[in-house]
Write a protein that holds these residues in place. Structure first.
Motif: not given
Length: 272
Positions: A29-35, A51-60, A117-124
């Motif tokens: 739950e904690v980990k999912a809150a930042t993604n 400051p806040q940091t978020f991550t996301f994954q690039t799509p297929a 490419a799919p599955g790359k990690t993005g950071t905000i």
């Protein structure tokens, strides 16, 4: 007190403890809150010094862009405040795709469109720009759009070229100025003459262009499609007729955009 009753009470207490812990102790739950998921609006608030940091994954498939909007700002007394900004920076695979300062009356700030490419990690990364006791309320959305026949990254070399066929229009984006290159390969279904067509879709930026080049083989340039610019706002640009035997492969390299995030289209037709 009967032993059976005590045993049941202990079991009930243990069950309630486990149930409660599933809500407050679950590390997922904690980990999912930042993604952040794609195509979902998220609401956050930030203050100076936190400051806040978020991550996301690039799509297929398809491309992405990051959108940020400041919806409200409150001062130390909880009253609406004006002026001052938050700093928002976004990157994917060490490439910066958004760097902006945005305030309450700035509307939505967005990156241009990028294909990865799919599955790359993005950071905000988000932070308050000025050391005042204000709270900035803002929204983030990572938009993922999937045009028909969109390029499949990583197609930056002849060995990883995307396959194309007649009677289809293919879409792509050149991510980086003078760095990204997209490769395509066509395998002639029949012996005959073929033309390749290219279109620069970046009508919004005057003077934009990219280059196309034909290859008889992976490493053999073809003078019939020389290193030629395709300008924005000019419609379809066509190659000379290219005679290919059945089963023969022909490669196209699209590269060297004037700007980042240059959208384009490519197609091939059998002609007389």
């Amino acid at each position: 007190m009967k032993k059976g009753f005590v045993t049941k009470v202990k079991a009930l207490i243990l069950a309630l403890t486990i149930f409660s812990c599933s809500f407050v102790c679950n590390p997922k739950e904690v980990k999912a809150a930042t993604n952040l998921n794609l195509n979902q609006v998220y609401n956050f608030s930030v203050t100076y010094g936190s400051p806040q940091t978020f991550t996301f994954q690039t799509p297929a498939t398809g491309y992405i862009r990051v959108e940020v909007t400041v919806t409200d700002v409150k001062d130390g007394q909880g009253k609406t405040a004006y002026g001052n900004l938050i700093d928002c920076q976004a990157s994917v695979d060490n490439k910066s795709i958004l760097y902006t300062l945005i305030g309450r009356n700035s509307g939505t700030k967005a990156s241009t469109n990028y294909a990865f490419a799919p599955g790359k990690t993005g950071t905000i990364n988000v932070s308050a720009d000025v050391s005042v006791p204000w709270t900035y309320y803002y929204q983030i959305k990572i938009v993922n759009e999937t045009p028909e026949n969109f390029e499949a990254e990583d197609n930056n070399t002849a060995d990883t070229a995307n396959k194309i066929k007649t009677k289809k229009v293919y879409n792509g984006i050149l991510n980086e100025k003078n760095e990204d290159a997209d490769w395509y390969v066509f395998k002639a279904p029949k012996t005959g003459n073929y033309r390749f067509f290219f279109q620069n879709m970046d009508d919004a930026r005057t003077g934009d262009f990219f280059y196309v080049q034909g290859y008889k083989k992976k490493n053999k340039v073809d003078s019939r499609i020389p290193y030629t610019s395709v300008d924005a706002g000019k419609g379809w640009c066509k190659s000379k007729k290219i005679r290919l035997k059945k089963g023969k492969k022909y490669y196209i390299r699209i590269s060297d955009s004037l700007y980042d995030s240059n959208a384009y289209q490519i197609k091939v037709k059998k002609v007389k």
